[in-house]
Design an enzyme around this catalytic site. Structure first.
Site, PDB file in Angstrom:
ATOM      1  N   ARG A   1      32.833  49.757   8.211  1.00 33.97           N
ATOM      2  CA  ARG A   1      33.958  49.323   7.386  1.00 33.97           C
ATOM      3  C   ARG A   1      33.726  47.909   6.848  1.00 33.97           C
ATOM      4  NH1 ARG A   1      37.953  53.124   7.928  1.00 33.97           N
ATOM      5  NH2 ARG A   1      39.819  51.892   7.559  1.00 33.97           N
TER       6      ARG A   1
ATOM      7  N   ARG B   1      39.489  71.452  14.507  1.00 37.81           N
ATOM      8  CA  ARG B   1      40.336  71.097  15.656  1.00 37.81           C
ATOM      9  C   ARG B   1      41.603  71.939  15.555  1.00 37.81           C
ATOM     10  NH1 ARG B   1      40.650  64.712  16.680  1.00 37.81           N
ATOM     11  NH2 ARG B   1      41.660  64.672  14.649  1.00 37.81           N
TER      12      ARG B   1
ATOM     13  N   ARG C   1      40.313  64.402   0.903  1.00 37.90           N
ATOM     14  CA  ARG C   1      41.691  64.047   1.223  1.00 37.90           C
ATOM     15  C   ARG C   1      42.475  63.680  -0.032  1.00 37.90           C
ATOM     16  NH1 ARG C   1      44.069  61.586   5.695  1.00 37.90           N
ATOM     17  NH2 ARG C   1      42.054  61.190   6.698  1.00 37.90           N
TER      18      ARG C   1
ATOM     19  N   ASN D   1      38.090  71.020   6.030  1.00 38.48           N
ATOM     20  CA  ASN D   1      36.899  70.260   5.662  1.00 38.48           C
ATOM     21  C   ASN D   1      35.627  70.788   6.312  1.00 38.48           C
ATOM     22  OD1 ASN D   1      36.497  68.230   3.799  1.00 38.48           O
ATOM     23  ND2 ASN D   1      36.314  66.614   5.316  1.00 38.48           N
TER      24      ASN D   1
ATOM     25  N   GLU E   1      37.374  55.936   3.303  1.00 37.05           N
ATOM     26  CA  GLU E   1      38.130  56.468   2.176  1.00 37.05           C
ATOM     27  C   GLU E   1      39.489  55.798   2.057  1.00 37.05           C
ATOM     28  OE1 GLU E   1      40.030  58.674   5.456  1.00 37.05           O
ATOM     29  OE2 GLU E   1      38.051  57.843   5.045  1.00 37.05           O
ATOM     30  N   ASP E   2      40.067  55.389   3.178  1.00 36.53           N
ATOM     31  CA  ASP E   2      41.360  54.704   3.130  1.00 36.53           C
ATOM     32  C   ASP E   2      41.227  53.317   2.536  1.00 36.53           C
ATOM     33  OD1 ASP E   2      39.815  53.926   5.250  1.00 36.53           O
ATOM     34  OD2 ASP E   2      41.432  53.920   6.737  1.00 36.53           O
TER      35      ASP E   2
ATOM     36  N   ASN F   1      31.838  68.968   3.403  1.00 34.15           N
ATOM     37  CA  ASN F   1      32.563  68.115   4.333  1.00 34.15           C
ATOM     38  C   ASN F   1      32.553  66.689   3.796  1.00 34.15           C
ATOM     39  OD1 ASN F   1      33.727  66.810   6.495  1.00 34.15           O
ATOM     40  ND2 ASN F   1      31.871  66.877   7.755  1.00 34.15           N
TER      41      ASN F   1
ATOM     42  N   ASP G   1      45.286  65.035  11.064  1.00 32.66           N
ATOM     43  CA  ASP G   1      45.734  66.160  11.885  1.00 32.66           C
ATOM     44  C   ASP G   1      46.131  65.734  13.293  1.00 32.66           C
ATOM     45  OD1 ASP G   1      43.255  65.560  12.875  1.00 32.66           O
ATOM     46  OD2 ASP G   1      42.381  67.557  12.600  1.00 32.66           O
ATOM     47  N   ASP G   2      45.804  64.503  13.677  1.00 36.79           N
ATOM     48  CA  ASP G   2      46.225  64.018  14.993  1.00 36.79           C
ATOM     49  C   ASP G   2      47.278  62.923  14.894  1.00 36.79           C
ATOM     50  OD1 ASP G   2      44.624  62.074  13.929  1.00 36.79           O
ATOM     51  OD2 ASP G   2      43.337  61.820  15.676  1.00 36.79           O
TER      52      ASP G   2
END
Length: 532
Positions: free
Chosen positions: A489, A285, A341, A310, A445-446, A336, A358-359
């Site tokens: 999740r 992106r 991160r 990535n 991952e968070d 990927n 990135d956003d």
């Protein structure tokens, strides 16, 4: 009606007892039979030898290790006993040691323990057994770590991920986003222009430079005190002992007090000089990425930006990267993976990492405030959007919830500060099954990082400002907009609980908002102090 406690005492062995000292009770039965009985037990009574000159015996040690393995709380009867590595292991968190003259009080002592205390002691006992006593390798590593700690031999530095840089052209002058510059009357920058300044590296176990700042983290140097609840690695590397403070003391701001204006002009506090690194994950992106990088132009205390590329497809050759006043390092990844991160890249030279998507769309004053809060809570995740977990009674499972709430247990790492040491733990120490799940779902991952930090610190994250989202308006939709995102999740949380053996996330109703920036004190009061 209260159920009376059940106590099992056997004075005879069903088969030939194991050889033992004349002054101690012999071991009866086979090991498998004893473990099956201990699995049904809450406590295991261990009576030390009658010889006062013995601090422990092989029989006592066997009973102790079997109790820890089975999850029973050892109750050691004997005042002269010395448990293994007791000078560095906090045995009070996993066992009870009672002098023999107080044997009549044991019943009352055991009944005084709450269920939550029992759960914590059983969990910690199992951790001690798995980490230090379960295998020949763990025992050998523990002995080596003990020797190294006692004679102060430095351990090897923590492993860092070598960054393979992608060549790129820069030179396009970054503009100033009006949304970023709209900070009211706040002066966010330092008094003088700061060049990139790396945090100091502490490569020895006996570094004393910053012990005062980390007294609550580690009561004494050595590989066993820091993060005693983590069941991951018995031999922590040297940089784990004292995580450093980024100190490089200068008089500006430190201890000078002052009103809001002076407070804005320098970091101040106990660590007046420090910077942070932005780690930004991206995937094909380019326009969104360039806009996000431009928004970092002029951000105070920014050391560098590490862009984690990535995608297997390299950036466009004619792409002109913005000049934002600090280095931009574009790192190529092997595959990927969202786990990239949190790799501890060797190009990250600061303790503070701002992980950002990135956003993500954050104002400079919000970022600076988050950095100030993290510096006061360096062992926590400090970020903006909060989320929480909940127990689903009908399905008897955990749920991930993103509804607006005054209570939270997670902070999204798409816009959050954390210590670089957690990147090392996430990438090299945390169970591989968790990282594999992140790769399988391309998600969570968070959540995994929040599990890890809460498990280690037994503290919840810290949310700053009232933000509930950080997405930039008009940006292409992210993975989180997929309908399957939340179902995955839910699955992640329940799987992570199985891996950890319990739910490590903790709730909090605490949120930090900025008021010191707005403080205005009369000029004749700013330098006056009265002590009563």
């Amino acid at each position: 009606m209260e159920i009376p406690p059940q106590v099992l005492v056997e004075f005879t062995c069903r088969n030939q007892p194991k050889p033992s000292l004349p002054t101690e009770w012999a071991l009866c039965g086979e090991r498998e039979d004893r473990l099956e009985l201990l699995k049904l037990s809450t406590f295991a009574l261990i009576i030390t030898p009658g010889d006062p000159h013995l601090v422990i015996s092989a029989g006592c040690a066997t009973r102790l290790f079997e109790a820890l393995e089975a999850g029973a709380v050892p109750v050691v009867l004997g005042e002269q006993v010395q448990l293994p590595y007791q000078d560095v292991l906090q045995w009070s968190e996993a066992a009870l040691v009672v002098p023999k003259p107080r044997v009549t009080e044991v019943h009352f002592l055991l009944r005084s323990l709450s269920d939550s205390d029992l759960l914590a002691m059983r969990r910690q006992g199992r951790f001690l057994w798995e980490t230090y006593f379960s295998t020949a390798d763990s025992i050998f590593n523990t002995v080596l770590a003990m020797i190294r700690t006692r004679i102060q031999i430095p351990a090897a530095p923590i492993r860092e991920e070598a960054a393979a840089e992608i060549p790129h052209r820069s030179g396009k002058a970054a503009g100033t986003d009006p949304n970023m510059a709209d900070n009211g009357d706040l002066d966010l920058g330092p008094v003088e222009t700061e060049p990139p300044y790396a945090s100091p590296r502490y490569l020895r176990n006996f570094t004393l430079t910053v012990t005062d700042f980390y007294r609550s983290w580690n009561s004494a140097p050595g590989p066993f005190h820091l993060f005693p609840h983590t069941p991951f690695d018995p031999v922590l590397p040297s940089e784990a002992k004292f995580l450093g403070s980024g100190t490089g003391f200068r008089p500006i701001g430190g201890g000078a007090g002052g009103s809001g204006k002076e407070f804005q002009a320098a970091l101040g506090g106990n660590v007046p000089r420090e910077q942070f690194t932005v780690v930004m994950l991206t995937y094909e992106r380019e326009e969104v990425l360039m806009n996000s990088l431009e928004r970092l132009n002029g951000l105070p205390y920014l050391n560098k930006v590490v862009v984690v590329w990535n995608s297997p497809k390299l950036p466009s050759e004619d792409l002109l990267w913005p000049d934002i006043g600090v280095p931009i390092m574009v790192v190529r990844t092997e595959k990927n993976s969202l786990n990239n991160r949190f790799l501890p890249w060797n190009e990250i030279e600061t303790e503070a990492i701002l992980s950002i998507d990135d956003d993500a769309h954050l104002r400079h004053d919000e970022i600076m405030f988050g950095f100030r809060v993290w510096r006061e809570a360096r062992d926590r995740i400090v970020g903006f959007p909060g989320r929480y977990h909940a127990w689903d009674i009908p399905h008897q499972s955990w749920l991930y919830n993103s509804n607006y709430s005054c209570e939270l247990s997670m902070v999204l790492t798409g816009a959050a500060f954390f210590h670089k040491y957690y990147a090392y733990l996430y990438s090299y120490v945390m169970p591989q099954a968790i990282r594999d799940t992140v790769d399988e779902y391309i998600n969570c991952e968070d959540i995994a990082m929040n599990f890890l930090v809460s498990h280690i610190t037994r503290k919840p994250p810290i949310k700053v400002t009232s933000r509930w989202t950080f997405r930039c308006p008009g940006c292409p939709q992210a993975l989180s907009h997929d309908d399957s995102h939340f179902h995955e999740r839910h699955k992640c949380i329940n799987f992570f609980v199985k891996v950890y053996g319990y739910m490590p996330l903790l709730y909090t109703q605490f949120r930090v908002d900025s008021v010191l920036f707005k403080t205005r004190l009369p000029h004749d009061k700013t330098k006056c102090f009265k002590f009563i």
